[in-house]
Design a protein around this motif. Structure first.
Motif, PDB file in Angstrom:
ATOM      1  N   ARG A  78       0.837  -1.201   0.000  1.00 16.40           N
ATOM      2  CA  ARG A  78       0.000   0.000   0.000  1.00 16.40           C
ATOM      3  C   ARG A  78       0.880   1.262   0.000  1.00 16.40           C
ATOM      4  O   ARG A  78       0.570   2.234  -0.674  1.00 16.40           O
ATOM      5  CB  ARG A  78      -0.934   0.023   1.205  1.00 16.40           C
ATOM      6  CG  ARG A  78      -1.962  -1.082   1.234  1.00 16.40           C
ATOM      7  CD  ARG A  78      -3.162  -0.750   0.368  1.00 16.40           C
ATOM      8  NE  ARG A  78      -4.210  -1.742   0.553  1.00 16.40           N
ATOM      9  CZ  ARG A  78      -4.558  -2.625  -0.372  1.00 16.40           C
ATOM     10  NH1 ARG A  78      -3.962  -2.642  -1.542  1.00 16.40           N
ATOM     11  NH2 ARG A  78      -5.529  -3.488  -0.141  1.00 16.40           N
ATOM     12  N   ALA A  79       1.969   1.223   0.744  1.00 18.34           N
ATOM     13  CA  ALA A  79       2.882   2.367   0.789  1.00 18.34           C
ATOM     14  C   ALA A  79       3.526   2.621  -0.573  1.00 18.34           C
ATOM     15  O   ALA A  79       3.936   3.740  -0.866  1.00 18.34           O
ATOM     16  CB  ALA A  79       3.967   2.136   1.843  1.00 18.34           C
ATOM     17  N   ARG A  80       3.561   1.593  -1.420  1.00 16.31           N
ATOM     18  CA  ARG A  80       4.120   1.728  -2.770  1.00 16.31           C
ATOM     19  C   ARG A  80       3.025   1.970  -3.817  1.00 16.31           C
ATOM     20  O   ARG A  80       3.291   1.900  -5.005  1.00 16.31           O
ATOM     21  CB  ARG A  80       4.934   0.496  -3.119  1.00 16.31           C
ATOM     22  CG  ARG A  80       6.263   0.465  -2.380  1.00 16.31           C
ATOM     23  CD  ARG A  80       6.934  -0.891  -2.489  1.00 16.31           C
ATOM     24  NE  ARG A  80       8.235  -0.915  -1.852  1.00 16.31           N
ATOM     25  CZ  ARG A  80       8.455  -0.952  -0.550  1.00 16.31           C
ATOM     26  NH1 ARG A  80       7.443  -0.935   0.287  1.00 16.31           N
ATOM     27  NH2 ARG A  80       9.677  -0.991  -0.067  1.00 16.31           N
ATOM     28  N   GLY A  81       1.804   2.210  -3.361  1.00 15.41           N
ATOM     29  CA  GLY A  81       0.740   2.595  -4.283  1.00 15.41           C
ATOM     30  C   GLY A  81      -0.227   1.504  -4.688  1.00 15.41           C
ATOM     31  O   GLY A  81      -1.120   1.740  -5.504  1.00 15.41           O
ATOM     32  N   ALA A  82      -0.096   0.298  -4.150  1.00 13.87           N
ATOM     33  CA  ALA A  82      -1.043  -0.773  -4.478  1.00 13.87           C
ATOM     34  C   ALA A  82      -2.415  -0.430  -3.916  1.00 13.87           C
ATOM     35  O   ALA A  82      -2.538  -0.051  -2.759  1.00 13.87           O
ATOM     36  CB  ALA A  82      -0.572  -2.107  -3.905  1.00 13.87           C
ATOM     37  N   ARG A  83      -3.450  -0.546  -4.756  1.00 13.17           N
ATOM     38  CA  ARG A  83      -4.813  -0.228  -4.320  1.00 13.17           C
ATOM     39  C   ARG A  83      -5.735  -1.447  -4.370  1.00 13.17           C
ATOM     40  O   ARG A  83      -6.869  -1.385  -3.927  1.00 13.17           O
ATOM     41  CB  ARG A  83      -5.392   0.859  -5.214  1.00 13.17           C
ATOM     42  CG  ARG A  83      -4.636   2.154  -5.172  1.00 13.17           C
ATOM     43  CD  ARG A  83      -5.186   3.110  -6.177  1.00 13.17           C
ATOM     44  NE  ARG A  83      -5.326   2.419  -7.463  1.00 13.17           N
ATOM     45  CZ  ARG A  83      -5.169   2.959  -8.649  1.00 13.17           C
ATOM     46  NH1 ARG A  83      -4.911   4.218  -8.741  1.00 13.17           N
ATOM     47  NH2 ARG A  83      -5.297   2.259  -9.743  1.00 13.17           N
ATOM     48  N   ALA A  84      -5.267  -2.526  -4.957  1.00 13.50           N
ATOM     49  CA  ALA A  84      -6.114  -3.700  -5.174  1.00 13.50           C
ATOM     50  C   ALA A  84      -6.509  -4.357  -3.857  1.00 13.50           C
ATOM     51  O   ALA A  84      -5.746  -4.337  -2.886  1.00 13.50           O
ATOM     52  CB  ALA A  84      -5.383  -4.717  -6.040  1.00 13.50           C
ATOM     53  N   PRO A  85      -7.692  -4.957  -3.842  1.00 12.40           N
ATOM     54  CA  PRO A  85      -8.070  -5.752  -2.675  1.00 12.40           C
ATOM     55  C   PRO A  85      -7.079  -6.909  -2.492  1.00 12.40           C
ATOM     56  O   PRO A  85      -6.502  -7.393  -3.469  1.00 12.40           O
ATOM     57  CB  PRO A  85      -9.461  -6.286  -3.038  1.00 12.40           C
ATOM     58  CG  PRO A  85      -9.929  -5.448  -4.174  1.00 12.40           C
ATOM     59  CD  PRO A  85      -8.719  -4.948  -4.873  1.00 12.40           C
ATOM     60  N   ALA A  86      -6.891  -7.333  -1.261  1.00  6.43           N
ATOM     61  CA  ALA A  86      -5.933  -8.393  -0.969  1.00  6.43           C
ATOM     62  C   ALA A  86      -6.608  -9.570  -0.277  1.00  6.43           C
ATOM     63  O   ALA A  86      -7.441  -9.389   0.609  1.00  6.43           O
ATOM     64  CB  ALA A  86      -4.805  -7.858  -0.099  1.00  6.43           C
ATOM     65  N   ILE A  87      -6.188 -10.754  -0.697  1.00  4.93           N
ATOM     66  CA  ILE A  87      -6.622 -12.004  -0.069  1.00  4.93           C
ATOM     67  C   ILE A  87      -5.416 -12.554   0.678  1.00  4.93           C
ATOM     68  O   ILE A  87      -4.322 -12.660   0.119  1.00  4.93           O
ATOM     69  CB  ILE A  87      -7.103 -13.015  -1.125  1.00  4.93           C
ATOM     70  CG1 ILE A  87      -8.319 -12.455  -1.875  1.00  4.93           C
ATOM     71  CG2 ILE A  87      -7.413 -14.366  -0.486  1.00  4.93           C
ATOM     72  CD1 ILE A  87      -8.708 -13.258  -3.106  1.00  4.93           C
ATOM     73  N   LEU A  88      -5.605 -12.880   1.949  1.00  8.92           N
ATOM     74  CA  LEU A  88      -4.527 -13.413   2.775  1.00  8.92           C
ATOM     75  C   LEU A  88      -4.776 -14.896   3.016  1.00  8.92           C
ATOM     76  O   LEU A  88      -5.835 -15.284   3.511  1.00  8.92           O
ATOM     77  CB  LEU A  88      -4.471 -12.655   4.111  1.00  8.92           C
ATOM     78  CG  LEU A  88      -3.376 -13.068   5.082  1.00  8.92           C
ATOM     79  CD1 LEU A  88      -1.992 -12.772   4.493  1.00  8.92           C
ATOM     80  CD2 LEU A  88      -3.548 -12.336   6.417  1.00  8.92           C
ATOM     81  N   LEU A  89      -3.788 -15.722   2.658  1.00  6.30           N
ATOM     82  CA  LEU A  89      -3.862 -17.163   2.882  1.00  6.30           C
ATOM     83  C   LEU A  89      -3.070 -17.496   4.138  1.00  6.30           C
ATOM     84  O   LEU A  89      -1.899 -17.131   4.245  1.00  6.30           O
ATOM     85  CB  LEU A  89      -3.277 -17.914   1.683  1.00  6.30           C
ATOM     86  CG  LEU A  89      -3.855 -17.567   0.314  1.00  6.30           C
ATOM     87  CD1 LEU A  89      -3.123 -18.322  -0.787  1.00  6.30           C
ATOM     88  CD2 LEU A  89      -5.338 -17.863   0.280  1.00  6.30           C
ATOM     89  N   VAL A  90      -3.718 -18.173   5.087  1.00  5.02           N
ATOM     90  CA  VAL A  90      -3.075 -18.483   6.368  1.00  5.02           C
ATOM     91  C   VAL A  90      -3.203 -19.968   6.666  1.00  5.02           C
ATOM     92  O   VAL A  90      -4.100 -20.640   6.174  1.00  5.02           O
ATOM     93  CB  VAL A  90      -3.694 -17.657   7.517  1.00  5.02           C
ATOM     94  CG1 VAL A  90      -3.542 -16.163   7.251  1.00  5.02           C
ATOM     95  CG2 VAL A  90      -5.149 -18.014   7.747  1.00  5.02           C
ATOM     96  N   SER A  91      -2.294 -20.469   7.490  1.00  5.92           N
ATOM     97  CA  SER A  91      -2.379 -21.877   7.873  1.00  5.92           C
ATOM     98  C   SER A  91      -3.292 -22.090   9.073  1.00  5.92           C
ATOM     99  O   SER A  91      -3.868 -23.159   9.223  1.00  5.92           O
ATOM    100  CB  SER A  91      -0.985 -22.434   8.163  1.00  5.92           C
ATOM    101  OG  SER A  91      -0.347 -21.668   9.147  1.00  5.92           O
ATOM    102  N   LEU A  92      -3.435 -21.056   9.905  1.00  8.58           N
ATOM    103  CA  LEU A  92      -4.319 -21.168  11.059  1.00  8.58           C
ATOM    104  C   LEU A  92      -4.919 -19.801  11.351  1.00  8.58           C
ATOM    105  O   LEU A  92      -4.204 -18.852  11.667  1.00  8.58           O
ATOM    106  CB  LEU A  92      -3.551 -21.665  12.292  1.00  8.58           C
ATOM    107  CG  LEU A  92      -4.354 -21.783  13.577  1.00  8.58           C
ATOM    108  CD1 LEU A  92      -5.445 -22.849  13.432  1.00  8.58           C
ATOM    109  CD2 LEU A  92      -3.452 -22.115  14.748  1.00  8.58           C
ATOM    110  N   PHE A  93      -6.232 -19.706  11.234  1.00  8.66           N
ATOM    111  CA  PHE A  93      -6.912 -18.448  11.501  1.00  8.66           C
ATOM    112  C   PHE A  93      -7.161 -18.320  12.999  1.00  8.66           C
ATOM    113  O   PHE A  93      -7.646 -19.240  13.635  1.00  8.66           O
ATOM    114  CB  PHE A  93      -8.244 -18.376  10.751  1.00  8.66           C
ATOM    115  CG  PHE A  93      -8.951 -17.073  10.959  1.00  8.66           C
ATOM    116  CD1 PHE A  93      -8.620 -15.970  10.197  1.00  8.66           C
ATOM    117  CD2 PHE A  93      -9.917 -16.940  11.946  1.00  8.66           C
ATOM    118  CE1 PHE A  93      -9.252 -14.747  10.396  1.00  8.66           C
ATOM    119  CE2 PHE A  93     -10.551 -15.721  12.153  1.00  8.66           C
ATOM    120  CZ  PHE A  93     -10.215 -14.629  11.370  1.00  8.66           C
TER     121      PHE A  93
END
Length: 139
Positions: A78-93
């Motif tokens: 985001r600090a570099r200008g990314a505006r796209a929505p993000a999906i985070l993949l995790v091993s344990l929520f």
């Protein structure tokens, strides 16, 4: 009226940060059938240095490879200008991870392993949402 970027006209771009190359290649194949340009980033530095970071329609970030915090990586993007929505993949929520993800602006958190089409569907929803946002701000 502002012009829609060439990247938006050419087709959606998805940046995927993951150390799992076979999964990345499979996503590239499946999403490519729908005209999505999937760019695989094997490390955080390559994602942050990607020439399409600011134009991407979706970011998919795997939490944990090489000790990288996916939420911190999103903040750096985001600090570099990314505006796209993000999906985070995790091993344990966990609740604390959910709170950190929300604070970082993660669009969706998915727990691995993913055995169905949830990730593909989420990426396509993310792309559609971002395209609508681009169109509404460019008219």
């Amino acid at each position: 009226m502002r012009e829609v970027s060439k990247m938006a006209e050419a087709g959606p771009v998805v940046l995927i940060y993951s150390d799992d190359e076979p999964v990345g290649q499979a996503l590239r194949f499946v999403l490519g059938m729908d005209g999505v340009d999937v760019r695989l980033c094997p490390d955080a530095a390559s994602l942050l240095a990607s020439p399409v970071l600011r134009e991407a329609h979706c970011l998919v970030l795997k939490d944990g490879p090489a000790g990288v915090d996916g939420c911190a990586l999103l903040r750096a993007a985001r600090a570099r200008g990314a505006r796209a929505p993000a999906i985070l993949l995790v091993s344990l929520f966990t609740a604390s991870l959910g709170a950190r993800a929300a604070e970082a602006g993660v669009w969706l958190v998915l727990e691995r392993p993913i055995m169905d089409n949830r990730l593909i569907d989420a990426i396509m929803d993310c792309v559609t949402s971002h395209r609508r946002q681009l169109l509404s701000t460019n008219t």
